[in-house]
Write a protein that holds these residues in place. Sequence first.
Motif, PDB file in Angstrom:
ATOM      1  N   UNK A   1       0.913  -0.819  -0.211  1.00  0.00           N
ATOM      2  CA  UNK A   1      -0.078   0.046  -0.089  1.00  0.00           C
ATOM      3  C   UNK A   1       0.789   1.197   0.018  1.00  0.00           C
ATOM      4  N   UNK A   2       1.869   1.273   0.606  1.00  0.00           N
ATOM      5  CA  UNK A   2       2.851   2.398   0.723  1.00  0.00           C
ATOM      6  C   UNK A   2       3.894   2.003  -0.401  1.00  0.00           C
ATOM      7  N   UNK A   3       4.168   2.845  -1.160  1.00  0.00           N
ATOM      8  CA  UNK A   3       5.405   2.753  -1.986  1.00  0.00           C
ATOM      9  C   UNK A   3       6.518   2.928  -1.458  1.00  0.00           C
ATOM     10  N   UNK A   4       7.220   1.374  -1.596  1.00  0.00           N
ATOM     11  CA  UNK A   4       8.344   1.087  -0.740  1.00  0.00           C
ATOM     12  C   UNK A   4       9.133   0.199  -1.724  1.00  0.00           C
ATOM     13  N   UNK A   5      10.384   0.378  -1.837  1.00  0.00           N
ATOM     14  CA  UNK A   5      11.319  -0.776  -2.348  1.00  0.00           C
ATOM     15  C   UNK A   5      12.178  -1.443  -1.566  1.00  0.00           C
ATOM     16  N   UNK A   6      12.165  -2.760  -1.297  1.00  0.00           N
ATOM     17  CA  UNK A   6      12.907  -3.237  -0.132  1.00  0.00           C
ATOM     18  C   UNK A   6      14.368  -2.994  -0.582  1.00  0.00           C
ATOM     19  N   UNK A   7      15.209  -3.105   0.409  1.00  0.00           N
ATOM     20  CA  UNK A   7      16.770  -2.976   0.321  1.00  0.00           C
ATOM     21  C   UNK A   7      17.354  -4.050  -0.667  1.00  0.00           C
ATOM     22  N   UNK A   8      16.600  -5.302  -0.425  1.00  0.00           N
ATOM     23  CA  UNK A   8      17.078  -6.403  -1.475  1.00  0.00           C
ATOM     24  C   UNK A   8      16.838  -6.059  -2.707  1.00  0.00           C
ATOM     25  N   UNK A   9      15.733  -5.689  -3.031  1.00  0.00           N
ATOM     26  CA  UNK A   9      15.160  -5.642  -4.460  1.00  0.00           C
ATOM     27  C   UNK A   9      15.782  -4.231  -5.056  1.00  0.00           C
ATOM     28  N   UNK A  10      16.076  -3.103  -4.016  1.00  0.00           N
ATOM     29  CA  UNK A  10      16.646  -2.119  -4.671  1.00  0.00           C
ATOM     30  C   UNK A  10      18.415  -2.549  -5.314  1.00  0.00           C
ATOM     31  N   UNK A  11      18.773  -3.453  -4.099  1.00  0.00           N
ATOM     32  CA  UNK A  11      20.442  -3.803  -4.476  1.00  0.00           C
ATOM     33  C   UNK A  11      20.427  -4.565  -5.904  1.00  0.00           C
ATOM     34  N   UNK A  12      19.417  -5.544  -5.883  1.00  0.00           N
ATOM     35  CA  UNK A  12      19.344  -6.276  -7.100  1.00  0.00           C
ATOM     36  C   UNK A  12      19.131  -5.238  -8.364  1.00  0.00           C
ATOM     37  N   UNK A  13      18.263  -4.521  -8.300  1.00  0.00           N
ATOM     38  CA  UNK A  13      17.801  -3.598  -9.582  1.00  0.00           C
ATOM     39  C   UNK A  13      19.296  -2.598  -9.591  1.00  0.00           C
TER      40      UNK A  13
END
Length: 117
Positions: free
Chosen positions: A34-46
Motif C-alpha cells: 500500500x505504501x510505495x517502498x522498495x525493499x533494500x534487497x530488491x533495490x540492491x538487485x535492481x
Amino acid sequence: MTIARLPVATWSLSAVAACALLVGCSASVNVGNSEPKLSSDKLATTVSEKLAATTGQPKPDITCPEDLVGKVGTTTRCTLTAKDGSTLGVSATVTSVDGKKINFDIKADETASPAAN
C-alpha cells in the motif's frame, strides 16, 4: 617507459563509476504494497542489474542498508564492493512515483575507497 596496469577488479569498479557518472542510470520498479517502498534487497538487485547493463560488465556486488521510500527526492545510499575489497558509494534518488511504480536515478560516487587492510 613503464606502463602501470590496474587490477581487473579496480578497472571494473572504475568502469562502473565512470559510466554511472557520465551516462547516469535510471530505473523503475513496481512495488506491491500500500505504501510505495522498495525493499533494500530488491533495490540492491535492481541497481546491480542496471549498472551491469549500462557498463557491459558483470553484475557488481551491491548492498543497500535500507528500503527506498517512494517519495520524490528520497535518497538511499548503497555500497558497491569490488572483488579486491574496495568500495564505491552509490546513491538511488526517487525522481517520481506513479501509483505503486517508483522511478529513481542511480549515481555512483566519483572515487572508490580502498580495501580495508
